[in-house]
Scaffold this motif. Sequence first.
Motif, PDB file in Angstrom:
ATOM      1  N   TYR A 278      -4.622   1.092   0.575  1.00 51.68           N
ATOM      2  CA  TYR A 278      -5.693   0.453  -0.190  1.00 51.68           C
ATOM      3  C   TYR A 278      -5.641   0.907  -1.644  1.00 51.68           C
ATOM      4  O   TYR A 278      -5.949   0.135  -2.547  1.00 51.68           O
ATOM      5  N   VAL A 279      -5.235   2.158  -1.860  1.00 51.98           N
ATOM      6  CA  VAL A 279      -5.154   2.647  -3.238  1.00 51.98           C
ATOM      7  C   VAL A 279      -4.087   1.866  -4.017  1.00 51.98           C
ATOM      8  O   VAL A 279      -4.288   1.522  -5.191  1.00 51.98           O
ATOM      9  N   ALA A 280      -2.971   1.519  -3.352  1.00 55.46           N
ATOM     10  CA  ALA A 280      -1.937   0.720  -4.027  1.00 55.46           C
ATOM     11  C   ALA A 280      -2.518  -0.634  -4.434  1.00 55.46           C
ATOM     12  O   ALA A 280      -2.236  -1.138  -5.523  1.00 55.46           O
ATOM     13  N   LEU A 281      -3.359  -1.220  -3.579  1.00 59.58           N
ATOM     14  CA  LEU A 281      -3.989  -2.497  -3.935  1.00 59.58           C
ATOM     15  C   LEU A 281      -4.988  -2.304  -5.081  1.00 59.58           C
ATOM     16  O   LEU A 281      -5.063  -3.132  -5.993  1.00 59.58           O
ATOM     17  N   ALA A 282      -5.733  -1.193  -5.035  1.00 54.84           N
ATOM     18  CA  ALA A 282      -6.686  -0.919  -6.124  1.00 54.84           C
ATOM     19  C   ALA A 282      -5.926  -0.753  -7.447  1.00 54.84           C
ATOM     20  O   ALA A 282      -6.357  -1.247  -8.494  1.00 54.84           O
ATOM     21  N   ASP A 283      -4.767  -0.083  -7.374  1.00 56.44           N
ATOM     22  CA  ASP A 283      -3.972   0.126  -8.597  1.00 56.44           C
ATOM     23  C   ASP A 283      -3.469  -1.193  -9.171  1.00 56.44           C
ATOM     24  O   ASP A 283      -3.426  -1.373 -10.388  1.00 56.44           O
ATOM     25  N   VAL A 284      -3.071  -2.116  -8.286  1.00 52.24           N
ATOM     26  CA  VAL A 284      -2.554  -3.388  -8.795  1.00 52.24           C
ATOM     27  C   VAL A 284      -3.706  -4.219  -9.372  1.00 52.24           C
ATOM     28  O   VAL A 284      -3.510  -4.988 -10.313  1.00 52.24           O
ATOM     29  N   ILE A 285      -4.907  -4.025  -8.855  1.00 49.26           N
ATOM     30  CA  ILE A 285      -6.068  -4.694  -9.470  1.00 49.26           C
ATOM     31  C   ILE A 285      -6.272  -4.112 -10.879  1.00 49.26           C
ATOM     32  O   ILE A 285      -6.496  -4.844 -11.843  1.00 49.26           O
ATOM     33  N   SER A 286      -6.138  -2.783 -10.983  1.00 48.56           N
ATOM     34  CA  SER A 286      -6.310  -2.151 -12.309  1.00 48.56           C
ATOM     35  C   SER A 286      -5.288  -2.678 -13.303  1.00 48.56           C
ATOM     36  O   SER A 286      -5.607  -2.924 -14.465  1.00 48.56           O
ATOM     37  N   SER A 287      -4.039  -2.856 -12.851  1.00 44.16           N
ATOM     38  CA  SER A 287      -2.985  -3.237 -13.808  1.00 44.16           C
ATOM     39  C   SER A 287      -2.904  -4.743 -14.029  1.00 44.16           C
ATOM     40  O   SER A 287      -2.527  -5.183 -15.112  1.00 44.16           O
ATOM     41  N   SER A 288      -3.263  -5.560 -13.028  1.00 46.60           N
ATOM     42  CA  SER A 288      -3.044  -7.016 -13.152  1.00 46.60           C
ATOM     43  C   SER A 288      -4.302  -7.839 -12.930  1.00 46.60           C
ATOM     44  O   SER A 288      -4.235  -9.066 -12.906  1.00 46.60           O
ATOM     45  N   GLY A 289      -5.433  -7.158 -12.742  1.00 47.73           N
ATOM     46  CA  GLY A 289      -6.672  -7.883 -12.444  1.00 47.73           C
ATOM     47  C   GLY A 289      -7.177  -8.694 -13.622  1.00 47.73           C
ATOM     48  O   GLY A 289      -6.799  -8.451 -14.768  1.00 47.73           O
ATOM     49  N   ALA A 290      -8.027  -9.676 -13.310  1.00 49.39           N
ATOM     50  CA  ALA A 290      -8.577 -10.528 -14.368  1.00 49.39           C
ATOM     51  C   ALA A 290      -9.577  -9.734 -15.192  1.00 49.39           C
ATOM     52  O   ALA A 290     -10.397  -8.984 -14.651  1.00 49.39           O
ATOM     53  N   LYS A 291      -9.495  -9.924 -16.505  1.00 52.22           N
ATOM     54  CA  LYS A 291     -10.354  -9.195 -17.436  1.00 52.22           C
ATOM     55  C   LYS A 291     -11.821  -9.389 -17.067  1.00 52.22           C
ATOM     56  O   LYS A 291     -12.261 -10.507 -16.808  1.00 52.22           O
ATOM     57  N   GLY A 292     -12.562  -8.307 -17.019  1.00 48.35           N
ATOM     58  CA  GLY A 292     -13.985  -8.395 -16.721  1.00 48.35           C
ATOM     59  C   GLY A 292     -14.297  -8.323 -15.228  1.00 48.35           C
ATOM     60  O   GLY A 292     -15.459  -8.256 -14.844  1.00 48.35           O
ATOM     61  N   PHE A 293     -13.252  -8.363 -14.363  1.00 44.01           N
ATOM     62  CA  PHE A 293     -13.514  -8.360 -12.917  1.00 44.01           C
ATOM     63  C   PHE A 293     -12.842  -7.197 -12.184  1.00 44.01           C
ATOM     64  O   PHE A 293     -12.915  -7.117 -10.964  1.00 44.01           O
ATOM     65  N   VAL A 294     -12.175  -6.337 -12.948  1.00 44.53           N
ATOM     66  CA  VAL A 294     -11.408  -5.270 -12.296  1.00 44.53           C
ATOM     67  C   VAL A 294     -12.321  -4.379 -11.449  1.00 44.53           C
ATOM     68  O   VAL A 294     -12.048  -4.119 -10.274  1.00 44.53           O
ATOM     69  N   GLN A 295     -13.433  -3.941 -12.023  1.00 45.94           N
ATOM     70  CA  GLN A 295     -14.271  -3.020 -11.272  1.00 45.94           C
ATOM     71  C   GLN A 295     -14.926  -3.695 -10.081  1.00 45.94           C
ATOM     72  O   GLN A 295     -14.994  -3.131  -8.986  1.00 45.94           O
TER      73      GLN A 295
END
Length: 434
Positions: A278-295
């Motif tokens: 799950y941390v790997a998925l959280a990391d990819v959200i941090s690096s490639s997530g849509a601006k304003g929606f990462v958190q």
Amino acid sequence: MTSSEFQTYIFAYLPQSAQAVPAGKLTMIESGTEVQASQFGYGKRYLQRQDAYAIDPASLALQSAQDGTVQLYEPANGLTMFGAVRDAMPDAWGRRVIENKLKAQPNSLNESQYLEQAGSNRLGALDFRKTQTDNAQAGLLPDVQDLSYLVEAADKIETGEYVPEHLRQIFDAGPSMGGARPKAVITKNGMEYIAKFTAKDDAFNVPQIERATLELARLCGLDVPATEYLWLANNKPVMLIARFDRKPGLNNEQYRTHTVSGLTMLGLHESESANSSYVALADVISSSGAKGFVQQDRKELFARMVFNILVSNDDDHLRNHAFVWDDINKGWRLSPLYDVLPKPQVATERYLHLSVGKQGRLATLDNALSMAGQFGLMDKEAARITNDIAMKTREWRTFFESEMQVPTAECDKVKSAFRRPADIGLDFVEKRLK
Ligand SMILES: Nc1ncnc2c1ncn2[C@@H]1O[C@H](COP(=O)(O)OP(=O)(O)O)[C@@H](O)[C@H]1O
Ligand SMILES: [Mg+2]
């Protein structure tokens, strides 16, 4: 065995549009049923579009359009296929549908044949066409009214009998959708749904329990597509889940949203899923997530992990997580939740498929909290989310029986899946709350 080369154009449906344009050319080198290598080059015109998106986030980042030279890309991390291409192809179920249609043996076709035979209505917004001027393959999705026929056809496919002429509409019902369970894509009031059926070895009413569990997840605050439970005239249960990769557009059109699996997002092969986390998925959200929606998305992912622990859903592999392209914010959003099923069992020590925390895949609440910071959460907030979900899932039976009309006998069959929070680290959560 000699190799052969397969070429096709990848078409991309554009955001807020019912049009697909050629994005580039895909080549796959095949030897029998194995793909040995793939290559893709973007078309110049596609790269010049404002609304162009990367066909594959891990392997096919959009090159600078000014540069002018067309580059050929190979899949990242030594993969032989692009993940996004693989995501637009059938898994076990869709392959059985295609083999039935072609009267072929199980797993006897080449990957390129499964790719081509799956029709134009695929997961997300990609299509595959022989030339740059080809239209989408014809094929009308069946309607919700046709479900009894689709279930009858699916039963035949499961038992390996050829589908008779009058039930052939199953061949147009989205055989490219992934997963192993019998299913079909249908329309209802102009919206597309995935209809999930029973499978012959089911130990309980899976469509009803899956639907009730998804609704329990909604009650816990998770982002869940609309679902329905139907009991057909031929006494067959069906679960409907609205497609999150389709949106109603103008003139009764369906717009498509580019969608890839968690596996593709991380650039991994299927065999590597169980070593991921799950941390790997959280990391990819941090690096490639849509601006304003990462958190928001990291928090949602954390909450899903906690929910999976509490209902013993250990089928949480990287194809059961997905990401959708957000054209406005130019980034990837975690998709809504799908494929969540409680797994009844006797073991007291349980594991999820993906790693949860410092104690690896161990399915406990304290393990879930152990790496909360990686999801951008303070300890106390993570404890509050965990506690809320634990308090709601603890009341699952009342919700299933009174709100979801699940019979007591069906609840009994799955009750061992639902964890008593006190048995899996609630005291630790409570300490963090203080
Ligand atoms: N609501 C949905 N909208 C769009 N795609 C979906 C939805 N639910 C599932 N999918 C896609 O269909 C695939 C198969 O569905 P899933 O529920 O995982 O079936 P199975 O139980 O057979 O694994 C998923 O891997 C995902 O790619
Ligand atoms: Mg699945």
